[in-house]
Structure formats: C-alpha cells, structure tokens
Design an enzyme around this catalytic site. Structure first.
Site, PDB file in Angstrom:
ATOM      1  N   CYS A 205       0.825  -1.207   0.000  1.00 54.11           N
ATOM      2  CA  CYS A 205       0.000   0.000   0.000  1.00 54.11           C
ATOM      3  C   CYS A 205       0.856   1.252   0.000  1.00 54.11           C
ATOM      4  CB  CYS A 205      -0.924  -0.001   1.216  1.00 54.11           C
ATOM      5  SG  CYS A 205      -1.994   1.447   1.332  1.00 54.11           S
TER       6      CYS A 205
ATOM      7  N   CYS B  23      -0.142   6.075   7.265  1.00 52.39           N
ATOM      8  CA  CYS B  23      -1.425   5.656   7.823  1.00 52.39           C
ATOM      9  C   CYS B  23      -1.208   4.784   9.052  1.00 52.39           C
ATOM     10  CB  CYS B  23      -2.214   4.890   6.762  1.00 52.39           C
ATOM     11  SG  CYS B  23      -3.781   4.211   7.351  1.00 52.39           S
TER      12      CYS B  23
ATOM     13  N   CYS C 222      -2.095   0.179   9.646  1.00 55.12           N
ATOM     14  CA  CYS C 222      -1.267  -1.023   9.516  1.00 55.12           C
ATOM     15  C   CYS C 222       0.112  -0.783  10.133  1.00 55.12           C
ATOM     16  CB  CYS C 222      -1.081  -1.413   8.045  1.00 55.12           C
ATOM     17  SG  CYS C 222      -2.586  -2.008   7.244  1.00 55.12           S
TER      18      CYS C 222
ATOM     19  N   CYS D  86      -6.669   0.619  -0.035  1.00 55.89           N
ATOM     20  CA  CYS D  86      -6.500  -0.089   1.233  1.00 55.89           C
ATOM     21  C   CYS D  86      -6.539  -1.584   0.982  1.00 55.89           C
ATOM     22  CB  CYS D  86      -7.584   0.311   2.236  1.00 55.89           C
ATOM     23  SG  CYS D  86      -7.362  -0.477   3.851  1.00 55.89           S
TER      24      CYS D  86
ATOM     25  N   GLN E 211     -17.782  -9.477  13.649  1.00 54.66           N
ATOM     26  CA  GLN E 211     -16.402  -9.901  13.450  1.00 54.66           C
ATOM     27  C   GLN E 211     -15.845  -9.270  12.168  1.00 54.66           C
ATOM     28  OE1 GLN E 211     -14.558 -11.526  15.624  1.00 54.66           O
ATOM     29  NE2 GLN E 211     -16.272 -11.834  17.036  1.00 54.66           N
TER      30      GLN E 211
ATOM     31  N   PHE F 234     -21.702 -11.457  26.633  1.00 53.52           N
ATOM     32  CA  PHE F 234     -21.229 -10.432  25.690  1.00 53.52           C
ATOM     33  C   PHE F 234     -21.576 -10.903  24.268  1.00 53.52           C
ATOM     34  CE2 PHE F 234     -18.334 -10.587  29.331  1.00 53.52           C
ATOM     35  CZ  PHE F 234     -18.347  -9.269  29.782  1.00 53.52           C
TER      36      PHE F 234
ATOM     37  N   GLU G 256     -26.180  -9.480  27.040  1.00 59.15           N
ATOM     38  CA  GLU G 256     -25.499  -8.380  26.347  1.00 59.15           C
ATOM     39  C   GLU G 256     -25.985  -7.060  26.940  1.00 59.15           C
ATOM     40  OE1 GLU G 256     -23.669  -5.721  24.068  1.00 59.15           O
ATOM     41  OE2 GLU G 256     -23.177  -7.849  23.923  1.00 59.15           O
TER      42      GLU G 256
ATOM     43  N   ASP H 182     -17.205 -13.469  25.100  1.00 56.89           N
ATOM     44  CA  ASP H 182     -16.431 -12.744  24.094  1.00 56.89           C
ATOM     45  C   ASP H 182     -16.496 -11.249  24.401  1.00 56.89           C
ATOM     46  OD1 ASP H 182     -15.100 -11.852  21.861  1.00 56.89           O
ATOM     47  OD2 ASP H 182     -16.725 -12.277  20.457  1.00 56.89           O
TER      48      ASP H 182
ATOM     49  N   CYS I  33      -9.901 -10.483  21.689  1.00 54.21           N
ATOM     50  CA  CYS I  33      -9.004  -9.832  20.730  1.00 54.21           C
ATOM     51  C   CYS I  33      -7.797  -9.235  21.432  1.00 54.21           C
ATOM     52  CB  CYS I  33      -9.759  -8.754  19.944  1.00 54.21           C
ATOM     53  SG  CYS I  33     -10.438  -7.437  20.985  1.00 54.21           S
TER      54      CYS I  33
END
Length: 416
Positions: A61, A67, A70, A147, A247, A274, A294, A347, A373
C-alpha cells in the site's frame, strides 16, 4: 545511530537495546541492522535498513508508513502469523500459564478477501475533504485512496463516502463513518455534530441511494433503508444495528464459530455472554438452549428478530440485557439457571472480563470457551479459570486483522 533489532514488541515495532535502554523502532524486523534517529523518549525514526531480514517484503500500500491502520505490511505473511502465535504464548506465560504453550495451535489466516467492516473518519482541510484513518499516535488524518485490508466493495466507495461526509461536515471536528459490507449491500452509519436542514438531509439520502448504500444512518437514526443489510449467521439472516459490532472478516467469524461449537461439545444449555447481535448464539441454538446476555439493547433486539425468523427450527434463545462489567452473572446464577449451565461462551471487549471470569470459576459449569481480541487480558481471565479448577484444552489464534499487531484468540477449557 546504527542499531540491531532484537525482536518485535507487542505493537509490532522493532526493539533494540542501546546502552542498556530499550529503543522502539517502527517498520523494522528482528535481525535487521538499521540506521535510526532516536527521539530521546525511547523511540526512534527509521532512516535506512542496512541489513534487511529475509522476512522483509515490499509493502502493498502506498499509504503504509503514514497511515496508522497497519503496522506490519513489510513482514512476510508466514513470519507474521508465527509472530502472532508467539504473542499469544508470551501472554499466557506472563500469567504463569506457560505450560499450555504446546496447546497453542498455529495461527489461522482468516484475512479472507478483506475486512467487511471499517471505521473511518473525515475532516475538512481548506476546501478539501479528507477521508481515511489517522496517522499513528496523531490526530492528523491520512486521505486514503487505496486499502489492501478492506473488501473491494468498501474501497470502491471511498469517493462516495467522502462526498457524503462533506454534506454533514461540521465547522470544527470530524465526521465518523462506520461502514459494513453486508450481503444485502453497504450499511453506512455516520456521526456528525452538524445540524442539517431538511434540504441537506434530502440531498444526503439521494446521494447515498444513488451511490449504492442500502441503509444510511446519522447519529443513530436510520434515514433510509432501500434493502436490509443482511448477514448470514449460520444460515440465518441477521440485520445488525447501525454501527453494531460484527467480526472483522467472514472467514474469521467462521473460524471462531467452528471452534466454539466444537468447544461446547454436547452441552444442551449454553450461556453466551457479551453475545452482541448473536454471532455465536444463533449457531449455538441449532443444538442447545442459549441464554444470551449483552449490554446493548439494539444488539439484543437484532438477535431476537433473527431467532424468530427461524420459525421454530432453533432451540430457545433467552435474551437478557445486563452490564456484565458492573453486574456479572454469579456462579450461583449459572448453576441455578435452568438447573445449571453446561457450557459458557464469553467474548468481551479488549478490556476482558475479569470479574465475570472469577464468577465462572466459582460455578460448576463443565465447559468454558473464551474469545478475545487481546491476548493479555485473555491470559489474565484464563488464570482465574485455571485457579478455579479448569484445564486449558486448546488455544487457537485467528488472524482477521491483516498487517496489524492484533490477533483474535479462542480458548477451550474444561473442569477436571
């Protein structure tokens, strides 16, 4: 100054030691010799790579390096997947869970064709509108024209999103844009402090519809919907709320869901904590009764609508709105509900679910599947579960965050 890069730090920056002090150098790789300019605060700007690593590749890229989206486009894909697994192992070891290292599987490459969800920003620069991502550790915005991370369906509409942002641009500040490439078309949710006249709102709607947006929202209000932005959740149509969490990639979702279904085994009663809009709950309900918990009402409403479209083909999903950070389900809750839960899936956001993990550890639930994550907070939560008598059976890193330092992880545990 010339330095040798010893390793990558957890954010993907090269790490070197100079006179006993750690120096972080973005865009470098382990084993490289580089000429750098230190800033006096533990970081350095890369001037030149003198001896490149065999893992170094040409970034795909033109915006890479400016940017902030990344961090690792310069790293070979296989090397990057291996490094992400190492980050998971290191996080587990830091919590005294190093003995589970052999259970950490190779990282699944779940980048697929690209991310289907993007959170963009737009601002005014003179007579121009800039649209894209912020620079690393900066409020400056990079005007993105390409992108490699996003689905082509999103990238192709960047000029459209810029025009739409210009129509709602406040005098000061930014416009936020959350775009989702759904099966039913593009879902665009915008936020802006600008006050729009009816004529401006009409122009906004016409521009969006002409440009191929299927649903347009502004500050949480749906302005127009020509076609529901549907997602396929295990064969069921789900319409998520505007800007709702899903996701990042379809491939990532499927990899996580497959491990979760395997992890709960033959459990007939499952708590999905969650649960969001039901990414996993809808799949779990094919074989188990689900208690879906939730904090966001809009997400639960979307889940309930999707479940009702099944027409009785799924087992019952009981939806409960609850702030699990302030009011986690207790061990007694889990044991008493429906004469006892047999499995729990949780999660949480990046902050993890420490209090909830403590309560699960107090329960008699036989199977737990933890999704995260953030390997660091996951390892902390797993520590509580292990201390409560659970044993880690498997840990699967799933990479749906191509070129970044982030990694999704799903861990399966069972009570001995």
């Amino acid at each position: 100054m010339t330095v040798t890069i010893e390793a990558l730090a957890h954010k993907g920056e090269g790490r070197a030691t100079v006179d006993g002090e750690v120096l972080h150098v973005p865009f470098t790789l382990p084993g490289e010799t580089a000429r750098v300019a230190p800033d006096g605060r533990g970081r350095a700007r890369l001037l030149e790579v003198l001896e490149p690593s065999d893992a170094r590749v040409v970034p795909p890229c033109r915006h890479f390096g400016t940017c902030g989206g990344c961090a690792l486009q310069h790293m070979d894909r296989d090397a990057l997947l291996a490094w992400k697994r190492e980050q998971v192992v290191a996080s587990l070891a830091a919590r005294g869970l190093g003995d589970v290292e052999p259970l950490v599987e190779p990282t699944v490459d779940a980048g697929g064709e690209g991310r289907r969800r993007a959170v963009l920003a737009a601002t005014r620069a003179g007579q121009k509108i800039l649209l894209g991502f912020h620079e690393r550790a900066s409020h400056r915005l990079v005007d993105v024209e390409e992108c490699p991370v996003l689905l082509p369906a999103i990238v192709e509409r960047l000029p459209l999103f810029k025009r739409l942002a210009g129509l709602v641009m406040p005098r000061k500040g930014e416009v936020g844009l959350t775009v989702l490439a759904a099966d039913g078309g593009l879902d665009l949710a915008m936020t802006s402090a600008a006050k729009l006249a009816p004529r401006a709102t009409a122009e906004l709607i016409e521009t969006a519809m002409t440009g191929g947006v299927s649903r347009l929202s502004l500050n949480g209000e749906v302005l127009v919907e020509s076609k529901p932005p549907v997602l396929d959740m295990g064969g069921l149509p789900l319409v998520p709320p505007p800007a709702g969490f899903v996701q990042a990639t379809k491939a990532g979702e499927e990899a996580l869901a497959a491990r979760i279904l395997e992890g709960v085994g033959d459990a007939r009663k499952v708590a999905d904590l969650f649960c969001g809009a039901g990414t996993f709950a809808l799949r779990l309900a094919a074989k188990a009764s689900v208690r879906a918990v939730e904090g966001e009402a809009a997400s639960l409403a979307a889940l309930d609508r999707a479940w009702r479209t099944a027409g009785g083909k799924l087992r019952e999903i009981t939806c409960e709105r609850r702030d699990l950070f302030r009011n986690p389900l207790t061990g007694e809750d889990l044991d008493d509900f429906g004469k006892g839960m047999e499995a729990v899936v949780f999660d949480p956001p990046r902050a993890g679910a420490e209090d909830q993990a403590r309560e699960i550890a107090r329960s008699r639930v036989s199977r737990v599947v933890a999704v995260s994550c953030n390997p660091a907070t996951l390892a902390r939560d797993l520590r509580h579960l292990v201390d409560g008598g659970y044993r880690v059976l498997s840990v699967l890193p799933v990479d749906q965050f191509r070129f970044s330092s982030h990694i999704e992880v799903v861990a399966v545990l069972a009570r001995d």
